[in-house]
Write an enzyme that holds these catalytic residues in place. Structure first.
Site, short mmCIF file in Angstrom:
data_model
loop_
_atom_site.label_atom_id
_atom_site.label_comp_id
_atom_site.label_asym_id
_atom_site.label_seq_id
_atom_site.Cartn_x
_atom_site.Cartn_y
_atom_site.Cartn_z
N CYS A 42 -7.16 8.76 15.74
CA CYS A 42 -6.49 7.49 14.98
C CYS A 42 -5.16 7.33 14.95
O CYS A 42 -4.72 6.35 14.58
CB CYS A 42 -7.07 7.80 13.37
SG CYS A 42 -8.88 8.02 13.26
N CYS A 94 -12.94 4.21 0.92
CA CYS A 94 -13.07 4.21 2.23
C CYS A 94 -12.73 3.14 2.97
O CYS A 94 -12.90 1.88 2.41
CB CYS A 94 -14.24 4.88 2.61
SG CYS A 94 -15.00 6.14 1.96
N LYS A 152 -7.22 0.45 4.73
CA LYS A 152 -8.39 0.08 3.71
C LYS A 152 -8.70 -1.12 3.67
O LYS A 152 -9.85 -1.39 3.75
CB LYS A 152 -7.72 0.61 2.25
CG LYS A 152 -8.38 0.16 1.10
CD LYS A 152 -9.87 0.92 1.06
CE LYS A 152 -10.86 0.41 0.17
NZ LYS A 152 -11.69 -0.40 1.03
N HIS A 200 -9.18 -0.77 9.99
CA HIS A 200 -8.59 0.33 10.84
C HIS A 200 -9.34 0.46 12.16
O HIS A 200 -10.23 1.24 12.31
CB HIS A 200 -8.69 1.58 9.82
CG HIS A 200 -8.37 2.90 10.95
ND1 HIS A 200 -7.47 3.11 11.66
CD2 HIS A 200 -8.88 4.00 10.66
CE1 HIS A 200 -7.27 4.39 12.16
NE2 HIS A 200 -8.35 4.93 11.52
#
Lengths: 471, 403
Positions: free
Chosen positions: B91, B216, B343, B347
């Site tokens: 990531c 998430c 968020k 992402h």
């Protein structure tokens, strides 16, 4: 004197109430049966029973391992060798699978005793374990339970001498499975009882008693197989046993018929309650029958095991039939690309010291214990040469932190991911199994358990998990 | 270190696609969209770019385990035989691309380079990222840990360490998500653009306890690009360029979860990367000196712990220093993720590092698309991007500012 040195039992934590089966299919079943968790099979339950049996016993003293089961996870590939690795036994031992017969365990008893008698081995571990799948909505479904028992045979430190045995073989066919059958087939139950079970078991017992000049009155307890509770009661009557005082509870209403492990598990129950000098009658059935006279020695006092009680008391109820169906994979479920699993036999082979044996490292420079085994110390970066291999699987632990992942591709969500600190050093990052999701707390006592963590490419992947301590 | 990167390299252009479930766009479409906007922002064409670093984790996830190469960009942009290097740090891949481009310029080999981050996650047929271990890459180890499953362990540990009952802990986390969603509403390029309440967060379905749905980030498609040049040539392109003040990347030794002294409540690699970046930038008191922070909030707990590990407040003091003071809002004392963050903005794994740089660059220029979320007088900002999971992080910290 040759006989049983130690014994152990394993009853899986999950129970299915027969009320649930009544609701789904109709019926009037009472009580409950023990159900292996989704990550358990005959091999892993056998490991657990053997770990109970080997408590306080030097593992390196075991010279042979006989694994008895009609449900070994592989058709071609020995289970006993994997069990031996998980138990961290020596490599220069003989391992055997005894399969196909529900009587495999007591047949293994004879092989073990003869081997000890012949002097080729000193200690033999016999494990009996079964996880048989009954056809849904059959008479077998409420009846079959899952579980395992283990016995260490030897000539020193005997707690139960096997005074005499009688074996009878028979081509009688009552229940069976073909190569690709997932569930057990059977002929009519009355035929089984009247032509198979009763005459064979009765003949084995009476022949034995005659040979040894004993009557049923000479036994403190009788631990014997029966296909179901009714047949069990009938056999007690035929053998002239007092149901209240002499008959060891076969646990039909708590565990169920556990196949190969059934008579052995009943025997463990009898041994746990036995006193020095007691005689125990053991009788088993399947492809014939066998019967045995056991004499309890003073050594039993030292063991004072209460594993049956502990295993029965710590339980989790399956709240519905769907969960049971999932555990035993009785339906075709949705698959998505996300669930695609892989494995690598070459990698598992390279890592076998920690994958199966759960060995870790102790750094000789900084003293820190670490798992899995490392290339450099993860604390002080000392070279591998300073890392001493040590066994960790018997350590207890405490829960450091956890999460409960509802979306992970596991059979029984949530996937509880946990970090456990082991007593005396070491940290294990793992899945938590046999857990009550409403009762998990940081700091709770944990222990380790060998499980079938997932299947991929036709391979059963075994590895360790943590679980809340069963007391 | 031989010398600091401070003020040697400038960002002179940036572009970012609309983030979201881009059923309309493939990975090549998004690369083109972000690169074109960046080129137009500088006033150059693709052919003027001399080298490209692309950060992507799995590209379009369609390569069956085969990692994408630089070809994913060269074919989308039809670049002609220039170096295109694909970099990957999970990531944190986007920031690794920024790093390649930054050092490419600093090496004095190139005049104009591009960093681009991209991920196409929604062509797989399932939501989420799937599970990594065991089974896919490791036969047995890893406990089927997913992103949420592993970050949630940090939340459990944080609540336990600081004596927060789960309800109270979840409330602190919920406030973070409410803020992220608020700024998503005010950001036209964001994926999730809906206000939510603390109650919504608390009542949402659990993903990985104690984290619920609104703790998430979503699963998002997107790409972002930055164009870099030597600082001394930046004025050729524009006056309001931004320079790199400090750049840290720290790869942890990876066995944190297995160490008895690790308690999951702090990010070791984040602290190391922040120290590197702050040292280069000459930052002593980040909370005072930084005007804004775009940090890696793949989960609400990730924002909380990153804020502490980037030294924006003391460990265990998040509630007092951020929640109670509402310090993380754009008019607050320490604005964090005014873009909406991972968020709410989204992402797309490899894109986030470049997208954060895009946001700080635009804020410094006073060009946050809607005035409602323009932070006043930004001269120094931090972007933080990390891959891996608690105990096993790769982390980058990039300080950007006015020259």
């Amino acid at each position: 004197m040759i006989g049983i040195v130690s014994y152990g039992i394993y009853i899986p934590i999950y129970r299915l109430s027969r009320e649930i089966l009544n609701q789904v299919w109709g019926g009037i079943g009472k009580g409950e049966k023990a159900v292996a968790n989704a990550d358990e099979d005959s091999l892993t339950m056998g490991v657990e029973a053997a770990r109970d049996c080997l408590k306080g016993i030097e593992k390196s003293s075991v010279d042979a391992l006989y694994f008895a089961s009609t449900t070994p996870p592989y058709k071609e590939k020995q289970s006993a060798s994997i069990v031996a690795a998980a138990l961290d036994l020596r490599e220069d031992i003989i391992t055997v699978d005894l399969t196909d017969s529900l009587r495999s365990a007591t047949i293994a008893f004879k092989l073990a005793l003869d081997a000890v008698k012949a002097g080729s081995v000193k200690k033999v571990l016999v494990i009996a374990s079964d996880c048989r799948i009954p056809p849904p909505n059959s008479a077998f479904e409420p009846l079959f339970g899952d579980g395992a028992a283990a016995f260490l045979f030897g000539g020193d430190g005997v707690t139960a001498e096997i005074e005499r045995s009688y074996y009878l073989t028979s081509e009688f066919i009552d229940i069976w499975r073909l190569e690709y059958d997932k569930t057990t087939r059977s002929w009519e139950d009355r035929f089984i009882r009247e032509e198979g079970y009763i005459p064979h078991l009765q003949k084995a017992v009476s022949s034995l008693l005659k040979m040894h000049n004993l009557t049923s009155m000479d036994f403190a307890r009788a631990a014997f197989y029966a296909p179901d509770g009714r047949a069990h009661r009938e056999m007690a009557r035929i053998l002239g046993l007092d149901a209240k005082t002499q008959v060891q509870d076969p646990l039909f209403d708590k565990v169920g018929n556990t196949g190969t492990a059934f008579a052995p598990m009943i025997l463990v129950g009898a041994l746990e309650e036995a006193k020095p000098g007691d005689r125990i009658l053991l009788a088993n059935y399947g492809d014939g029958a066998d019967a045995h006279i056991l004499r309890i020695t003073e050594g039993i006092k030292k063991l004072s095991r209460k594993s049956v009680k502990r295993n029965l008391e710590s339980k989790l109820m399956l709240d519905n039939y769907g969960k049971y169906v999932k555990f035993r994979n009785l339906m075709e479920f949705e698959t998505t690309p996300e669930y695609e699993q892989r494995t690598s036999l070459s990698q598992i082979w390279r890592d076998r010291r920690w994958v199966y044996r759960f060995h870790g490292h102790k750094c000789q420079k900084c003293g820190k214990i670490q798992f899995p085994m490392q290339k450099f110390c993860i604390y002080c970066q000392a070279e591998e040469a300073f890392l001493e291999e040590i066994p960790l699987s018997d350590r207890k632990g405490t829960l450091v932190t956890f999460s409960m992942d509802e979306r992970a591709p596991v059979i029984d969500p949530p996937n509880v991911v946990a970090a456990v600190s082991l007593e005396g050093g070491g940290r294990f990052f793992s899945q938590m199994t046999d857990r009550d999701v409403n009762n998990i707390k940081v700091g709770m006592p944990m222990e380790l358990s060998f499980r079938r963590i997932h299947d991929a490419l036709g391979v059963h992947n075994y590895f360790w998990k943590c679980k809340p301590s069963r007391g | 270190m031989r010398e600091s990167i401070k003020d040697k390299v400038a960002i002179v252009g940036a572009g970012c696609t609309k983030f979201g479930e881009r059923w309309d766009a493939g990975i090549d479409d998004m690369i083109k969209e972000a690169a074109t906007e960046a080129c137009e922002d500088v006033g150059v064409e693709i052919k003027d770019i001399q080298a490209i670093w692309v950060g992507t984790f799995r590209g379009s996830q369609q390569s069956g385990g085969v990692a994408p190469t630089g070809l994913v960009v060269s074919s989308a942009l039809q670049t002609q035989y220039i170096p295109v290097t694909r970099v990957e740090n999970a990531c944190g891949s986007g920031q690794e691309a920024m790093r390649g481009a930054t050092y490419g310029i600093a090496s004095k080999v190139y005049d104009l380079v591009m960093a681009i981050g991209v991920e196409k996650l929604k062509d797989t047929g399932f939501g989420g990222l799937g599970t990594m271990y065991p089974g896919r890459w490791e036969p047995v180890y890893g406990a089927f840990g997913t992103g949420p499953g592993r970050y949630a362990m940090a939340a459990t540990a944080y609540f336990a360490k600081y004596g927060l009952p789960p309800e109270e802990g979840k409330r602190i986390l919920a406030e973070i998500s409410v803020k992220s969603h608020h700024y998503g509403v005010h950001n036209p390029k964001a994926h999730l653009r809906r206000e939510i309440t603390v109650e919504d967060v608390i009542k949402a379905p659990i993903i990985a306890w104690p984290l619920g749905l609104y703790d998430c980030c979503g699963v998002t498609d997107g790409a972002a690009a930055c164009i870099l040049c030597p600082a001394e040539e930046a004025r050729k392109y524009r006056d309001d360029y931004v320079t790199i003040k400090g750049f840290g990347i720290a790869t942890s030794p990876g066995w944190g979860k297995e160490r008895e002294d690790y308690d999951f409540t702090w990010w070791d690699a984040t602290e190391a990367a922040a120290r590197q970046a702050y040292a280069e930038a000459g930052i002593k008191n980040p909370r005072k000196e930084l005007d804004m922070v775009e940090l890696h909030d793949c989960f609400s707990i990730a924002e909380l712990i990153a804020s502490e590990s980037l030294f924006l407040c003391e460990h265990g003091k998040y509630k007092q220093e951020f929640t109670d003071k509402r310090a993380y809002y754009h008019e607050g004392e320490m604005p964090v993720n005014i873009s909406g963050g991972l968020k709410s903005f989204g992402h797309p794994i490899g894109a986030s590092g470049c997208r954060e740089a895009y946001e700080v660059y635009k804020q410094i220029q006073g060009k946050a698309q809607e005035p409602s979320r323009q932070i006043k007088d930004v001269t120094l900002g931090l972007t933080h991007n990390q891959g891996g999971h608690p105990g096993r992080f790769i982390c980058g910290a990039l300080v950007l500012g006015t020259p």
